[in-house]
Design a protein around this motif. Structure first.
Motif, PDB file in Angstrom:
ATOM      1  N   GLY A   1     -62.165  16.387-115.665  1.00 22.46           N
ATOM      2  CA  GLY A   1     -62.210  17.794-116.045  1.00 22.46           C
ATOM      3  C   GLY A   1     -61.259  18.176-117.148  1.00 22.46           C
ATOM      4  N   GLY A   2     -60.460  17.242-117.620  1.00 26.37           N
ATOM      5  CA  GLY A   2     -59.540  17.547-118.694  1.00 26.37           C
ATOM      6  C   GLY A   2     -58.588  16.413-118.957  1.00 26.37           C
ATOM      7  N   ILE A   3     -58.086  16.366-120.181  1.00 27.53           N
ATOM      8  CA  ILE A   3     -57.124  15.334-120.550  1.00 27.53           C
ATOM      9  C   ILE A   3     -55.730  15.834-120.174  1.00 27.53           C
ATOM     10  CG2 ILE A   3     -56.187  13.936-122.416  1.00 27.53           C
ATOM     11  CD1 ILE A   3     -59.148  13.433-121.837  1.00 27.53           C
ATOM     12  N   PHE A   4     -55.055  15.100-119.300  1.00 29.62           N
ATOM     13  CA  PHE A   4     -53.765  15.583-118.842  1.00 29.62           C
ATOM     14  C   PHE A   4     -52.655  15.267-119.828  1.00 29.62           C
ATOM     15  CE2 PHE A   4     -51.765  11.603-117.514  1.00 29.62           C
ATOM     16  CZ  PHE A   4     -52.839  10.764-117.293  1.00 29.62           C
ATOM     17  N   ASN A   5     -51.601  16.038-119.757  1.00 31.62           N
ATOM     18  CA  ASN A   5     -50.404  15.805-120.574  1.00 31.62           C
ATOM     19  C   ASN A   5     -49.438  14.917-119.793  1.00 31.62           C
ATOM     20  OD1 ASN A   5     -51.305  17.415-122.766  1.00 31.62           O
ATOM     21  ND2 ASN A   5     -50.787  19.233-121.592  1.00 31.62           N
ATOM     22  N   ASP A   6     -48.639  15.530-118.982  1.00 25.99           N
ATOM     23  CA  ASP A   6     -47.701  14.775-118.171  1.00 25.99           C
ATOM     24  C   ASP A   6     -48.329  14.409-116.836  1.00 25.99           C
ATOM     25  OD1 ASP A   6     -44.813  16.865-119.047  1.00 25.99           O
ATOM     26  OD2 ASP A   6     -46.066  15.508-120.217  1.00 25.99           O
ATOM     27  N   MET A   7     -47.849  13.309-116.263  1.00 26.31           N
ATOM     28  CA  MET A   7     -48.208  12.972-114.893  1.00 26.31           C
ATOM     29  C   MET A   7     -46.931  12.619-114.136  1.00 26.31           C
ATOM     30  SD  MET A   7     -50.732  10.136-113.149  1.00 26.31           S
ATOM     31  CE  MET A   7     -52.244  11.043-113.547  1.00 26.31           C
ATOM     32  N   ALA A   8     -46.799  13.214-112.988  1.00 22.68           N
ATOM     33  CA  ALA A   8     -45.648  12.939-112.133  1.00 22.68           C
ATOM     34  C   ALA A   8     -46.129  12.389-110.803  1.00 22.68           C
ATOM     35  CB  ALA A   8     -44.841  14.210-111.907  1.00 22.68           C
ATOM     36  N   TRP A   9     -45.320  11.539-110.243  1.00 20.04           N
ATOM     37  CA  TRP A   9     -45.575  11.003-108.908  1.00 20.04           C
ATOM     38  C   TRP A   9     -44.478  11.515-107.971  1.00 20.04           C
ATOM     39  CZ3 TRP A   9     -49.888   8.297-107.613  1.00 20.04           C
ATOM     40  CH2 TRP A   9     -50.671   7.776-108.654  1.00 20.04           C
ATOM     41  N   TYR A  10     -44.906  11.989-106.835  1.00 24.01           N
ATOM     42  CA  TYR A  10     -43.996  12.466-105.801  1.00 24.01           C
ATOM     43  C   TYR A  10     -44.294  11.704-104.511  1.00 24.01           C
ATOM     44  CZ  TYR A  10     -42.829  16.661-108.551  1.00 24.01           C
ATOM     45  OH  TYR A  10     -42.383  17.529-109.516  1.00 24.01           O
ATOM     46  N   ARG A  11     -43.358  11.790-103.600  1.00 28.68           N
ATOM     47  CA  ARG A  11     -43.620  11.249-102.279  1.00 28.68           C
ATOM     48  C   ARG A  11     -42.938  12.129-101.227  1.00 28.68           C
ATOM     49  NH1 ARG A  11     -40.048   5.629-102.539  1.00 28.68           N
ATOM     50  NH2 ARG A  11     -37.964   6.601-102.485  1.00 28.68           N
ATOM     51  N   GLN A  12     -43.505  12.064-100.044  1.00 31.65           N
ATOM     52  CA  GLN A  12     -42.941  12.827 -98.938  1.00 31.65           C
ATOM     53  C   GLN A  12     -42.978  11.966 -97.684  1.00 31.65           C
ATOM     54  OE1 GLN A  12     -44.668  16.718 -98.260  1.00 31.65           O
ATOM     55  NE2 GLN A  12     -42.849  17.389 -97.173  1.00 31.65           N
ATOM     56  N   ALA A  13     -41.799  11.679 -97.198  1.00 30.62           N
ATOM     57  CA  ALA A  13     -41.674  10.900 -95.969  1.00 30.62           C
ATOM     58  C   ALA A  13     -41.660  11.860 -94.777  1.00 30.62           C
ATOM     59  CB  ALA A  13     -40.398  10.072 -96.001  1.00 30.62           C
ATOM     60  N   PRO A  14     -41.998  11.372 -93.602  1.00 28.57           N
ATOM     61  CA  PRO A  14     -42.007  12.240 -92.421  1.00 28.57           C
ATOM     62  C   PRO A  14     -40.653  12.908 -92.206  1.00 28.57           C
ATOM     63  CG  PRO A  14     -43.085  10.168 -91.929  1.00 28.57           C
ATOM     64  CD  PRO A  14     -42.466  10.015 -93.285  1.00 28.57           C
ATOM     65  N   GLY A  15     -40.677  14.208 -92.053  1.00 24.13           N
ATOM     66  CA  GLY A  15     -39.457  14.950 -91.791  1.00 24.13           C
ATOM     67  C   GLY A  15     -38.572  15.184 -92.996  1.00 24.13           C
ATOM     68  N   LYS A  16     -39.048  14.792 -94.163  1.00 27.23           N
ATOM     69  CA  LYS A  16     -38.246  14.967 -95.372  1.00 27.23           C
ATOM     70  C   LYS A  16     -38.975  15.821 -96.388  1.00 27.23           C
ATOM     71  CE  LYS A  16     -35.624  10.661 -95.016  1.00 27.23           C
ATOM     72  NZ  LYS A  16     -35.175   9.439 -95.750  1.00 27.23           N
ATOM     73  N   GLN A  17     -38.221  16.313 -97.339  1.00 27.70           N
ATOM     74  CA  GLN A  17     -38.816  17.100 -98.411  1.00 27.70           C
ATOM     75  C   GLN A  17     -39.511  16.192 -99.423  1.00 27.70           C
ATOM     76  OE1 GLN A  17     -35.648  19.547-100.034  1.00 27.70           O
ATOM     77  NE2 GLN A  17     -36.161  21.222 -98.648  1.00 27.70           N
ATOM     78  N   ARG A  18     -40.466  16.766-100.107  1.00 29.37           N
ATOM     79  CA  ARG A  18     -41.142  16.021-101.159  1.00 29.37           C
ATOM     80  C   ARG A  18     -40.136  15.732-102.269  1.00 29.37           C
ATOM     81  NH1 ARG A  18     -47.050  18.020-102.941  1.00 29.37           N
ATOM     82  NH2 ARG A  18     -47.184  17.859-100.668  1.00 29.37           N
ATOM     83  N   GLU A  19     -40.149  14.511-102.772  1.00 28.11           N
ATOM     84  CA  GLU A  19     -39.213  14.139-103.821  1.00 28.11           C
ATOM     85  C   GLU A  19     -39.955  13.547-105.011  1.00 28.11           C
ATOM     86  OE1 GLU A  19     -36.516  10.918-103.077  1.00 28.11           O
ATOM     87  OE2 GLU A  19     -37.991   9.743-101.971  1.00 28.11           O
ATOM     88  N   LEU A  20     -39.382  13.767-106.164  1.00 25.77           N
ATOM     89  CA  LEU A  20     -39.945  13.250-107.400  1.00 25.77           C
ATOM     90  C   LEU A  20     -39.633  11.763-107.518  1.00 25.77           C
ATOM     91  CD1 LEU A  20     -41.339  13.834-110.126  1.00 25.77           C
ATOM     92  CD2 LEU A  20     -39.069  14.394-111.024  1.00 25.77           C
ATOM     93  N   VAL A  21     -40.639  10.986-107.819  1.00 26.71           N
ATOM     94  CA  VAL A  21     -40.475   9.540-107.952  1.00 26.71           C
ATOM     95  C   VAL A  21     -40.452   9.128-109.417  1.00 26.71           C
ATOM     96  CG1 VAL A  21     -41.519   7.301-107.451  1.00 26.71           C
ATOM     97  CG2 VAL A  21     -41.579   9.119-105.726  1.00 26.71           C
ATOM     98  N   ALA A  22     -41.392   9.626-110.201  1.00 32.79           N
ATOM     99  CA  ALA A  22     -41.483   9.230-111.607  1.00 32.79           C
ATOM    100  C   ALA A  22     -42.237  10.296-112.375  1.00 32.79           C
ATOM    101  CB  ALA A  22     -42.193   7.892-111.746  1.00 32.79           C
TER     102      ALA A  22
END
Length: 112
Positions: free
Chosen positions: A25-46
């Motif tokens: 649906g569109g050409i993206f600019n930036d891409m970020a990867w996040y992760r969320q472990a059980p009981g923890k906040q979502r964190e930025l990975v890359a």
């Protein structure tokens, strides 16, 4: 715009996985990867910017590699030397026309 994340699974410590995030649906600019472990906040990975710069969280630097295939409008996260603490649901997020779009998470489990 839709994001389709895939590639999660279960691996033993020291193993590798590659996550994919296909964008339609569109050409993206930036891409970020996040992760969320059980009981923890979502964190930025890359974060992979449109200009090609990449930033990693300290906990994954040297083990994870973010990349993109512009022809396929897809981003990737190659994860090597996986540790149990990498276990989480992983999400991709793109920037497109000034807005954020999130993919559904994909589970990564690292366990012996």
């Amino acid at each position: 715009v839709q994001l389709q994340a895939s590639g999660g699974g279960s691996v033993q410590p020291g193993g590798s996985l590659t996550l994919s995030c296909a964008v339609s649906g569109g050409i993206f600019n930036d891409m970020a990867w996040y992760r969320q472990a059980p009981g923890k906040q979502r964190e930025l990975v890359a974060v992979l910017t449109a200009g090609g710069s990449i930033n990693y969280a300290g906990s994954v630097k040297g083990r994870f590699t973010a990349s993109r295939d512009n022809a396929k409008n897809t981003g990737y996260l190659r994860m090597n030397s996986l540790k149990p603490e990498d276990t989480a649901v992983y999400y991709c997020r793109i920037t497109f026309q000034g807005m954020y779009y999130w993919g559904k998470g994909t589970q990564v489990t690292v366990s012996s």
